[in-house]
Design an enzyme around this catalytic site. Structure first.
Site, short mmCIF file in Angstrom:
data_model
loop_
_atom_site.label_atom_id
_atom_site.label_comp_id
_atom_site.label_asym_id
_atom_site.label_seq_id
_atom_site.Cartn_x
_atom_site.Cartn_y
_atom_site.Cartn_z
N ASP A 1 0.84 -1.20 0.00
CA ASP A 1 0.00 0.00 0.00
C ASP A 1 0.87 1.25 0.00
OD1 ASP A 1 -2.30 -1.49 0.00
OD2 ASP A 1 -2.54 -1.44 2.18
N GLU B 1 -10.22 -7.43 -1.89
CA GLU B 1 -9.35 -8.04 -2.89
C GLU B 1 -8.23 -8.85 -2.25
OE1 GLU B 1 -6.84 -4.69 -1.63
OE2 GLU B 1 -8.98 -5.08 -1.80
N ASP B 2 -7.79 -8.46 -1.05
CA ASP B 2 -6.74 -9.22 -0.37
C ASP B 2 -7.30 -10.56 0.13
OD1 ASP B 2 -8.45 -7.94 1.33
OD2 ASP B 2 -6.90 -7.07 2.61
#
EC number: 2.4.1.223
Length: 921
Positions: A746, A834-835
């Site tokens: 991130d 999504e992770d």
């Protein structure tokens, strides 16, 4: 005049002038005398004084000196001169000291000049030695290339033979039944480097096209348009495909008419070699109308075959096309757990015609000479299964008479009962689904049996096929014994015992494998068509086409701002993170086993590998995907190994170690309109060893500021523009990613360089798993009977967030192109999860949990703007995501682990000649 003056004087100055004249003359004499006297005093007196002083100073008697200089002691006796004397003495001493220092410095300068000359000579010698080493290295490389060239034969691409469409081919074999690839397939049209071009006829151009089922025709055309192997140039095609079924009964052409139309195809070439006739079935009552048609050397792909018609290794048994135009609804598919259901096994069917009545029909000469008719075991099967049902040892459901009108079927075949939805409801309650093959052993497979198999796999009922002579769909490339039980009919009395003896673990493995087979090869028209092409391509040993990569559209940006050094990032203790020299970026080698894979590993990849723990019939890093594509994978060519020759200490720390070749990794950073946070994160990557490049996924429709100056971190920074704001963009396989290792991070993650390098080392030891820092786990909510997402710190975990994690690029392809679209749609709907989806995918593939690497609790950026995860609805959405993903996969693929990787002496300062190793907790 003198006389005149004398006379005047004697006369008392009286004469002509009298006394006044005398006065004037006397005043003149006085002035003259005064001037002469002054001249004598001013000139001769100094001369006389000087002479006197010089002569008196030369006298031997010092006591007679009157004007000579006196001694220092005499002068110093004067009080006001004493201070001046002391100053003079001090200055004199300092001057003496400075002089001594000057002499010392001069001597040191002389010595340094000698050393400089010696260093210059050493540099020159070192340059000569370096030049000699370069020459030696160059000669060695040249010798290595020569040896490799001597040991490897020189290969050139084969000459492509493209015969004319009117060419005269070799004669047909004595019987069409004897057709195999070696005598009925023209390999000259399919060179290894051709790429396997396939030409598909347009069925609308021929009369039989109007008789095709509209749904099958439409689904087939949609699949053809998107397939990578289909070409419009028929002259270069390797295989020619024509769709002839499923036909609609009222308008079905006669066999002779269909045969004539096939033989009139423009590229049939008298015998139909390299042609594939596809007859798809959407219903169980599809007839085998090709049975009475002469197809020459053309291959046949359909769901119904007689033994005199089926040519093993040449023809293809395909699955029925039930979901013609849509993707399956995963919400309607039952979960794979609990393992055991209400009924141990179930069967519903009705035999319309017995074997004995069927044998009374007219049969061909080939069928008559094969001997006596086989025994009819169906009566024994009925008796045995009814006895099991009546014993009530287990709940079973067997019905041999349909409540409603049974579906049409072939002779001796068990017809299906009821509607499809009713049959699926029964199978959802059944652990096993019995499939009784036709009584006529010459019927090796029928559309009815294939439909029963399809429905059982769809809802997770393990198929039990009674009849070992059956040829199941794709039987030559799928190991069916991992998903179904194939039992000879004479063992019907042992079936009940066999089914009860299977353990729960084996049941779950078979059910999971059946679900995989259904999703990969049966579920959609794309899967069916791709599987048929893959079988042919693999048989003729042509490598797969490269898989598609996402083309990165770069956003222009200015760079050049010198990246600063964060002291927190630079404080790596005494851990050597990588090589001292700056390595240029280099990519992982491309996959180098395209042809040897096809020639050597065909059996491993197809016949043995669709195991229950893989989504695809390949190892996680085999570049051939089920869509028959290859990607940037692990090469087998020579590369310097990442480790050294063993050892410890600084040498070990400077090398990557392990048995995997030396490599780099790519940082993929997703960002959305947080320029300041992004710039800080990029600057923290400055000087990171083994970093190939940074791919910044710009997820905002608004472009970066024009005056934004990007940092120079020593490696390329690629800013990629996306089509839409989607968290799925994090896992797109961008073509700019040239390494196998990807560090997904991130833009607000705060990781030290030593933490990143430690994670990279760990990932290289477990390349098939996610290796990262923030761990999470899932839990079962007993009151609500659902799964929950938990982010509390725990000693146990089942997920590693991809906000700071390493994973293989292989999973980016699977996530973007193979994973069910429903999962990606939910990620876009919630802008979340999504992770979790990536963790589900990897755990489903490998049946292994992720690996957590210990960090120093510096993961999140302090003071950064709030992210999406701070929203109150964030966790509620993640709860929903987990439960939805479980429905899509049919079970919970995440696995718990208490395994954690830490560095020995993580916070202990050690000398540089010591080493830091790993410890596993």
């Amino acid at each position: 005049e003198l006389m005149t003056g004398y006379t005047m004087l004697r006369n008392g100055g009286v004469g002509n002038g009298g006394q006044p004249w005398v006065l004037r003359w006397s005043s003149r004499i006085r002035l003259t005398w005064l001037s002469f006297t002054l001249f004598i005093i001013l000139v001769f007196f100094p001369l006389i004084a000087h002479y006197y002083l010089t002569t008196i100073d030369d006298a031997d008697d010092a006591g007679k000196r009157i004007f000579g200089p006196r001694t220092g002691n005499e002068l110093c006796e004067v009080k006001h001169v004493q201070d001046l004397c002391r100053i003079r003495e001090s200055v004199s001493e300092e001057l003496l000291q400075l002089e001594a220092k000057r002499q010392e410095l001069n001597s040191e300068i002389a010595k340094l000049n000698l050393k400089i000359e010696a260093c210059k000579k050493s540099i020159e010698n070192a340059k000569q030695d370096l030049l000699q080493l370069k020459n030696v290295i160059s000669q060695t490389e040249h010798s290595y290339k020569e040896l490799m060239a001597q040991n490897q034969p020189k290969l050139s691409l084969p000459i492509r033979l493209l015969p004319d469409k009117d060419d005269v081919t070799f004669p047909l074999p004595k019987s069409n039944r004897n057709c195999r690839l070696h005598n009925c397939f023209d390999y000259s049209r399919c060179p290894l480097t051709s790429g396997f071009p396939v030409y598909v006829y347009n069925s609308d151009d021929y009369p039989f096209g109007s008789s095709l089922d509209p749904l099958i025709k439409q689904a087939f055309e949609a699949t053809v348009r998107t397939n990578v192997y289909v070409t419009e140039n028929a002259n270069i095609a390797c295989v020619y495909i024509i769709l002839v079924g499923e036909m609609q009964e009222p308008v079905m052409p006669k066999p002779t008419e269909l045969e004539q139309q096939l033989h009139s195809l423009p590229y049939w070439r008298t015998d139909g070699h390299n042609h594939l006739i596809i007859n798809l079935s959407r219903k169980s009552e599809t007839q085998n109308f090709i049975y009475n048609i002469s197809t020459g050397r053309a291959m046949i792909a359909q769901s119904t075959f007689y033994d005199v018609q089926y040519r093993p290794g040449f023809d293809i048994v395909v699955s029925p096309l039930v979901h013609a135009m849509s993707e399956p609804n995963f919400l309607e598919i039952p979960p794979q757990v609990p393992v055991k259901r209400k009924y141990l096994f179930s069967f519903q069917g009705e035999k319309i015609e017995s074997l004995r009545s069927s044998l009374q029909e007219v049969r061909s000469f080939e069928e008559e000479i094969e001997g006596n008719a086989p025994a009819d075991y169906d009566d024994r099967i009925i008796t045995t299964l009814k006895a099991v049902q009546d014993s009530k040892l287990d709940f079973v459901l067997v019905e041999f008479t349909c409540k409603n009108q049974p579906k049409a079927s072939l002779p001796t075949e068990w017809a299906l009962c009821g509607e499809r939805d009713d049959r699926l409801e029964l199978l959802k309650l059944s652990t096993f689904a019995l499939i009784i093959t036709p009584g006529d052993t010459h019927l090796v497979i029928s559309a009815g049996c294939a439909m029963r198999l399809f429905e059982a796999l769809e809802v997770g009922a393990i198929p039990v096929v009674l009849g070992e002579q059956v040829q199941l769909p794709y039987n030559d490339v799928i190991r069916w014994n991992e998903a179904a039980l194939i039992i000879p009919k004479p063992r019907i009395t042992e079936v009940h015992f066999l089914l009860r003896s299977i353990s729960d673990n084996d049941l779950l493995a078979m059910r999971r494998q059946g679900r995989f087979l259904w999703e990969t090869y049966f579920s959609t028209s794309d899967n069916v068509f791709s599987t048929v092409l893959a079988i042919i391509r693999t048989r003729i040993q042509i490598p797969a086409a490269p898989i598609r990569e996402e083309i990165a559209v770069e956003i222009p940006h200015r760079s050049g701002k010198a990246a600063g050094t964060d002291p927190n990032m630079a404080d790596n203790g005494d851990l050597d993170l990588g090589p001292v020299e700056t390595e240029p970026p280099y990519a992982s080698p491309k996959y180098l086993r395209n042809f040897t894979l096809t020639a050597m590993d065909i059996y491993r990849n197809w016949n043995s590998a669709p195991g229950p723990f893989h989504l695809f019939p390949y190892t996680p890093f085999d570049p051939v995907l089920p869509s028959e594509a290859k990607f940037l994978g692990s090469g087998t060519g020579f590369r310097p190994i990442g480790g050294g020759a063993g050892g410890s200490g600084k040498e070990f720390q400077a090398a990557l170690g392990g048995n995997v070749p030396r490599e780099q990794f790519t940082v993929v950073m997703l960002t959305y309109e947080r320029e300041e946070v992004l710039m800080n994160s990029l600057e923290r990557l400055n000087g990171l060893p083994y970093l190939n490049k940074v791919v910044v996924v710009w997820n905002s429709p608004k472009l970066p500021s024009e005056d934004l100056l990007w940092p120079d971190i020593g490696v390329p920074i690629m800013v990629v523009r996306t089509e839409k704001n989607s968290l799925n963009n994090r896992f797109l396989p961008w073509d700019e990613i040239e390494t196998e290792a990807i560090l997904s991070i991130d833009d607000d993650a705060h990781l030290r360089h030593d933490e990143i390098m430690f994670g990279f080392r760990v990932w290289r030891e477990a390349r098939d798993r996610i290796v990262g820092f923030p761990g999470r786990y899932h839990a079962w909510d007993i009151p609500h009977q659902s799964w929950l997402y938990n982010s509390n710190y725990s000693c146990e975990l089942s997920m590693v967030l991809t906000g700071a994690a390493f994973f293989h690029k292989y999973y980016a392809y699977l996530y973007s192109y193979v994973m069910p679209q429903a999962i990606r749609d939910m990620v876009d709907e919630y802008i979340n999860c999504e992770d979790i989806a990536m963790n589900f995918l990897v755990s489903h593939l490998t049946r292994k949990p992720p690996i957590k690497v210990t960090s120093r609790w510096t993961f999140r950026c302090p003071g950064c703007p709030q992210a999406l995860s701070h929203d109150d609805s964030h966790f509620h959405e993640r709860h929903k995501c987990i439960n939805f993903f479980v429905k899509v996969y049919g079970y919970m693929p995440l696995l718990y682990t208490q395994f954690r990787v830490d560095s020995v002496l993580f916070k202990t300062r050690l000398p540089h000649d010591k080493t830091k190793c790993f410890k596993f907790i």
